[in-house]
Design an enzyme around this catalytic site. Structure first.
Site: not given
Length: 478
Positions: A242-246
């Site tokens: 997800s965006k929090r992961h990259g």
């Protein structure tokens, strides 16, 4: 004669080139290069409601930044719609597709019934063998593929191995919508055939699509490409990326200061390996890459590893080359115009002189820019809180004593400056840090910087002495 390997990267322009798509493009590019073939680029823009011109430009820009070139001009799938319709009509003529007049309400009822019976929701084949005279007056039919109902469809996948699908679980998919527009499934098959694609390398979320597409290839009597479905990228916690992961667009990684060479190196190691090699040159990637090296488990994205790898590339890269990357990066930053104005035409030479000290500490180009901010600061410097603490009465007293020593320096070289500062520390019975810290604060406005002797030398005699004097003068006027 050995068949030329032809791969393709086929993004849908519904958003930017995300990191998973970039890896897919890289794997296709590497395999084509490794096999002496070529990678083609196809923009799958048949979904006009979700396609955006800006996204197409961003995808092309992202590929160019990563230095992933393609053969020939990009193929725009929408422009080939007439060819797709032609193939659909061919399938109807051969009894391998049919017109379906089912309404939305009827389709929803089929789905509801299937769910109630514990089956996967799908089309029940109502119009598969029904006479067209039963069609509602004025209704515009969709065209459906007459999928085999018995037996199995087997995909011999180069990554996943042999994957078997029961044909009873694959319903009659739509080839042309009732408005005549081709669907993804038909368009992909026709384009892969017409473009001579030999290998389809993509995410394993397309594995079921491979079974459906293989059925269409078979019905048309066309050779099915070799499939290689790559596991998706997960976050460090094992969850879907997800965006929090990259899970960001490639342009975000550029703006965060990553080098394209480092990002390529990092991406190739996400799901592919060559022994224990971590730092892999472009030449070795091409020489070593094969489909057998792709694992079946999802790769885990790790920003810390990417940063460390990027730092390695920065430290080993020629200074002039880093300056080139910085000149490319700065216009893309939110404050890029102001930063370019501060650096000016002459500032890049100062930047390059300071580079040996700067790149030893930085892991990204953005960190490097931040560390170099002192080069382009205007007097009197704005001091951060930690620098202000260093420039208390004792700190300014140190500078007042050091300033005349530096003013008397016969040459402004690293050796002379280091000797001068160390000699001052020794003769005043101070540890070097007690001299270097207030000096660093006066020269950079911060409590951290590249090596203090590098800072002195790069700033030059006039600017360095002026910055020190700016901090000494308040003490003298107290």
């Amino acid at each position: 004669m050995t068949e030329t390997v032809i791969t393709r990267f086929a993004p849908s322009p519904t958003g930017y080139l995300h990191i998973g798509g970039a890896r897919t493009a890289l794997f296709n590019w590497l395999y084509a290069k490794a096999m002496g073939g070529k990678m083609l680029l196809r923009i799958e823009d048949t979904d006009q409601a979700r396609s955006a011109e800006g996204a197409i430009l961003a995808i092309l820009d992202g590929l160019r930044w990563l230095d992933l070139d393609w053969y020939g001009e990009p193929v725009y799938q929408l422009s080939r719609a007439e060819r797709h319709r032609e193939v659909a009509e061919m399938l109807i003529a051969e009894g391998k597709a049919y017109r379906c007049y089912a309404t939305r309400e009827e389709l929803q009822a089929m789905r509801d019934t299937a769910r109630a019976d514990g089956r996967a929701p799908g089309y029940d084949g109502t119009w598969r063998d029904r006479d067209h005279s039963d069609a509602p007056e004025g209704a515009m039919p969709a065209i459906r593929f007459k999928a085999p109902r018995e037996g199995e469809t087997v995909i011999e996948d180069r990554v996943q191995g042999q994957v078997t699908f029961a044909n009873k679980d694959l319903d009659d998919l739509i080839l042309l919508r009732s408005d005549g527009s081709p669907t993804y499934m038909l368009s992909v098959v026709v384009d892969d055939h017409d473009m001579g694609i030999t290998h389809v390398i993509r995410g394993d979320d397309h594995l079921t699509n491979a079974a459906r597409q293989a059925q269409i290839f078979s019905a048309l009597g066309w050779e099915t490409p070799i499939y290689a479905h790559v596991p998706l990228i997960h976050g460090p916690d094992g969850a879907k990326l997800s965006k929090r992961h990259g899970a960001l667009g490639v342009e975000a990684y550029r703006e965060m200061g990553y080098l394209p060479s480092a990002l390529r190196n990092y991406l190739v190691r996400l799901g592919w390996s060559h022994g224990d090699d971590e730092v892999i040159s472009n030449e070795d990637m091409i020489s070593w890459f094969d489909l057998d090296g792709i694992g079946r488990s999802a790769a885990r994205f790790d920003f810390a590893k990417l940063e460390n790898l990027n730092g390695h590339y920065l430290r080993s890269m020629p200074d002039a080359e880093i300056i080139g990357h910085l000149k490319t990066l700065v216009p893309h930053l939110s404050d890029g115009d102001a930063l370019m104005a501060r650096i000016g035409a002459e500032g890049w030479s100062s930047f390059e002189r300071a580079m040996p000290g700067l790149k030893e500490r930085a892991k990204t180009l953005v960190e490097l820019l931040d560390s170099a901010a002192y080069l382009f600061a205007t007097r009197p410097l704005d001091l951060d809180d930690k620098a202000k603490k260093q420039l208390d009465e004792a700190g300014r007293e140190v500078l007042a004593g050091l300033l005349p020593k530096l003013q008397d320096a016969k040459t402004w070289t690293l050796e002379t400056l280091e000797s001068c500062v160390r000699e001052f520390a020794d003769t005043t019975d101070r540890k070097l840090g007690k001299v270097a810290q207030p000096l660093r604060a006066a020269l950079t406005g911060r409590a951290t910087s590249p090596g203090i002797f590098d800072v002195l030398e790069v700033l030059g005699r006039e600017e360095a002495l002026g910055r020190i004097a700016d901090q000494v003068q308040p003490a003298q006027s107290d």
